[in-house]
Design a protein around this motif. Structure first.
Motif, mmCIF file in Angstrom:
data_model
loop_
_atom_site.group_PDB
_atom_site.id
_atom_site.type_symbol
_atom_site.label_atom_id
_atom_site.label_comp_id
_atom_site.label_asym_id
_atom_site.label_seq_id
_atom_site.Cartn_x
_atom_site.Cartn_y
_atom_site.Cartn_z
ATOM 1 N N GLU A 1 0.984 -1.251 0.016
ATOM 2 C CA GLU A 1 0.017 -0.056 0.209
ATOM 3 C C GLU A 1 0.763 1.298 0.039
ATOM 4 N N THR A 2 1.989 1.143 0.762
ATOM 5 C CA THR A 2 2.673 2.507 0.942
ATOM 6 C C THR A 2 4.165 2.272 0.443
ATOM 7 N N ASN A 3 5.022 2.297 1.360
ATOM 8 C CA ASN A 3 6.598 2.142 0.858
ATOM 9 C C ASN A 3 7.334 1.159 1.538
ATOM 10 N N ILE A 4 6.654 -0.023 1.921
ATOM 11 C CA ILE A 4 7.167 -1.285 2.403
ATOM 12 C C ILE A 4 6.745 -2.427 1.847
ATOM 13 N N ILE A 5 7.458 -3.550 1.465
ATOM 14 C CA ILE A 5 7.319 -4.436 0.763
ATOM 15 C C ILE A 5 7.985 -5.731 1.751
ATOM 16 N N VAL A 6 6.852 -6.557 2.082
ATOM 17 C CA VAL A 6 7.234 -7.735 2.747
ATOM 18 C C VAL A 6 6.844 -8.983 1.806
ATOM 19 N N PHE A 7 7.919 -9.717 1.731
ATOM 20 C CA PHE A 7 7.752 -11.002 0.901
ATOM 21 C C PHE A 7 8.551 -12.172 1.630
ATOM 22 N N SER A 8 8.001 -13.294 1.058
ATOM 23 C CA SER A 8 8.790 -14.561 1.433
ATOM 24 C C SER A 8 9.110 -15.386 0.425
ATOM 25 N N VAL A 9 10.030 -16.185 0.651
ATOM 26 C CA VAL A 9 10.585 -16.947 -0.608
ATOM 27 C C VAL A 9 10.165 -18.518 -0.375
ATOM 28 N N GLN A 10 10.435 -19.156 -1.519
ATOM 29 C CA GLN A 10 9.962 -20.748 -1.409
ATOM 30 C C GLN A 10 10.632 -21.596 -0.510
ATOM 31 N N PRO A 11 9.961 -22.516 0.023
ATOM 32 C CA PRO A 11 10.650 -23.155 1.428
ATOM 33 C C PRO A 11 11.848 -23.738 1.335
ATOM 34 N N HIS A 12 12.303 -24.102 0.264
ATOM 35 C CA HIS A 12 13.600 -24.796 -0.257
ATOM 36 C C HIS A 12 14.691 -23.695 -0.288
ATOM 37 N N ILE A 13 14.476 -22.455 -0.170
ATOM 38 C CA ILE A 13 15.436 -21.234 -0.274
ATOM 39 C C ILE A 13 15.615 -20.671 1.045
ATOM 40 N N ASP A 14 16.840 -20.425 1.342
ATOM 41 C CA ASP A 14 17.118 -19.911 2.484
ATOM 42 C C ASP A 14 17.396 -18.317 2.420
ATOM 43 N N ASP A 15 16.353 -17.519 3.601
ATOM 44 C CA ASP A 15 16.392 -16.317 3.474
ATOM 45 C C ASP A 15 17.660 -15.685 3.241
ATOM 46 N N LYS A 16 18.764 -16.004 4.179
ATOM 47 C CA LYS A 16 20.130 -15.584 4.101
ATOM 48 C C LYS A 16 20.498 -15.700 2.702
ATOM 49 N N ALA A 17 20.277 -16.712 2.177
ATOM 50 C CA ALA A 17 20.927 -16.820 0.701
ATOM 51 C C ALA A 17 20.340 -15.801 -0.343
ATOM 52 N N VAL A 18 19.179 -15.270 -0.115
ATOM 53 C CA VAL A 18 18.641 -14.399 -0.805
ATOM 54 C C VAL A 18 19.032 -13.116 -0.385
ATOM 55 N N MET A 19 19.368 -12.833 0.794
ATOM 56 C CA MET A 19 20.105 -11.468 1.049
ATOM 57 C C MET A 19 21.495 -11.364 0.703
ATOM 58 N N ASP A 20 22.235 -12.513 0.732
ATOM 59 C CA ASP A 20 23.797 -12.648 0.383
ATOM 60 C C ASP A 20 23.607 -12.322 -1.074
ATOM 61 N N LYS A 21 22.938 -12.819 -1.991
ATOM 62 C CA LYS A 21 22.777 -12.671 -3.485
ATOM 63 C C LYS A 21 22.593 -11.175 -3.923
ATOM 64 N N LEU A 22 21.510 -10.494 -3.105
ATOM 65 C CA LEU A 22 21.304 -9.237 -3.496
ATOM 66 C C LEU A 22 22.482 -8.583 -2.934
ATOM 67 N N LYS A 23 23.017 -8.630 -1.639
ATOM 68 C CA LYS A 23 24.187 -7.723 -1.399
ATOM 69 C C LYS A 23 25.363 -7.829 -2.222
ATOM 70 N N GLN A 24 25.510 -8.906 -3.117
ATOM 71 C CA GLN A 24 26.697 -9.095 -3.897
ATOM 72 C C GLN A 24 26.302 -8.180 -5.171
ATOM 73 N N LYS A 25 25.006 -7.784 -5.234
ATOM 74 C CA LYS A 25 24.813 -6.975 -6.390
ATOM 75 C C LYS A 25 24.746 -5.696 -5.883
ATOM 76 N N GLY A 26 25.101 -5.524 -4.551
ATOM 77 C CA GLY A 26 25.033 -4.138 -4.087
ATOM 78 C C GLY A 26 23.653 -3.574 -3.519
ATOM 79 N N ILE A 27 22.912 -4.202 -3.209
ATOM 80 C CA ILE A 27 21.314 -4.200 -2.756
ATOM 81 C C ILE A 27 21.324 -4.744 -1.286
ATOM 82 N N VAL A 28 20.689 -3.997 -0.304
ATOM 83 C CA VAL A 28 20.854 -4.653 1.058
ATOM 84 C C VAL A 28 19.448 -4.527 1.293
ATOM 85 N N ILE A 29 18.681 -5.544 1.897
ATOM 86 C CA ILE A 29 17.620 -5.650 2.325
ATOM 87 C C ILE A 29 17.607 -6.364 3.819
#
Length: 341
Positions: A280-308
């Motif tokens: 609705e506003t400026n916050i996006i909350v999402f979840s990933v598929q059960p076989h994927i680790d949250d930290k792995a998503v954060m790490d991949k994005l961080k490698q691309k210069g994006i921090v969440i």
């Protein structure tokens, strides 16, 4: 270049805001002799149609002061189970005010008048805590930036009136709700006994929140702020940032909301994303598929210069803000589409 989408608190003052701070006329605010702070407090109070306001170094301190003003030790606060005052203020309500919570199971951090009414303890049943205050958070942080319906807030107000309950609004991101729903601050000023609004989130100031109420209540708040160690001296430099934010940074929140919705739409199309909460506003909350680790998503994005950020087990969060520019946004959208697991 790092693109920081952890929170809308990561922004830095713009050159124009810094210039306004540099030019501020200041005095000793402990003696109420800082002209810029006095002007800022009056501006915010007038905006909400309230009698008085008080400048605080943080939203947590403003909320904790409201709790202290509206309750006595042993009383109970009725609020949603995801409320900031319950989850993210270090147990301050119990430490500072000796109160406990009746935590309601709302929808994305939002509760209803029916739930509030059902959650009030019988004041004659002295074995239970005395229900004394209802606290609302708008927009909801953990609820993904969800906005309350104004009519529901009016219904909750009536429940409070009927049961002699104080009504507090934690408006840390109220500006986002006001812009998204095309509302006016006075619509909230008419409903709530106390309101806290933040300037260091969506509006881009470096520090500060303001608590708003009637004159008598805010006079009492002066003493509580002192007890909490919140008095500042030449704080007009900070208040000047708040004034600049009010005059220049409210309407532009629509850019943050548009970008957040576009991020949400992109995430919904990705095979490794399981669910995206309504944006609705400026916050996006999402979840990933059960076989994927949250930290792995954060790490991949961080490698691309994006921090969440990780909002909690199974929930990731992005927050758009003043310093998240269109060129960054286009890069993030493109990068999300290329990530594979």
């Amino acid at each position: 270049m790092e693109i920081n989408l952890i929170s809308d608190t990561v922004t830095k003052p713009s050159p124009e805001m810094l210039q306004a701070m540099f030019n501020a006329k200041v005095g000793d605010d402990v003696f109420k002799q800082d002209p810029t702070v006095n002007a800022f407090e009056k501006m915010v109070a007038d905006l909400f149609g309230k009698e008085a306001a008080l400048f605080f170094p943080s939203g947590t301190m403003a909320n904790q002061t409201a709790i202290k003003l509206n309750t006595n030790p042993g009383d109970q606060i009725i609020c949603d189970k995801w409320s900031h005052i319950h989850l993210y203020e270090a147990g301050g309500a119990s430490f500072n005010s000796g109160v406990n919570f009746n935590l309601l199971d709302g929808n994305r951090g939002m509760i209803t008048a029916e739930q509030v009414k059902a959650g009030i303890n019988d004041p004659e049943f002295y074995h239970a805590p005395l229900s004394k205050m209802v606290a609302i958070e708008n927009t909801t942080n953990k609820g993904g930036g969800a906005c309350y319906d104004l009519e529901e807030l009016k219904k909750i107000k009536q429940v409070c009136v009927d049961n002699n309950l104080k009504y507090h609004l934690d408006g840390a991101r109220l500006w986002n709700a006001i812009v998204e729903k095309k509302q006016h601050p006075k619509q909230f000023g008419e409903l709530f006994d106390t309101i806290s609004v933040c300037f260091s989130k969506g509006l881009g100031a470096p520090i500060g929140s303001v608590l708003i109420s009637d004159a008598e209540t805010m006079h009492k708040a002066l003493r509580i702020r002192k007890i909490f160690g919140g008095n500042m001296r030449q704080s007009g430099y900070l208040a000047a940032a708040g004034i600049y934010a009010l005059q220049n940074n409210i309407n532009r929140l629509t850019d943050d909301h548009r970008r957040a919705k576009e991020l949400g739409q992109t995430l919904q199309q990705l095979p490794w994303v399981a669910k995206v909460e309504p944006v609705e506003t400026n916050i996006i909350v999402f979840s990933v598929q059960p076989h994927i680790d949250d930290k792995a998503v954060m790490d991949k994005l961080k490698q691309k210069g994006i921090v969440i950020s990780l909002l909690g087990k199974g929930a990731l969060r992005m927050v758009t803000h003043l310093d998240y520019r269109q060129v960054m946004h286009e890069y993030v959208l493109e990068t999300l589409g290329k990530i594979e697991f």
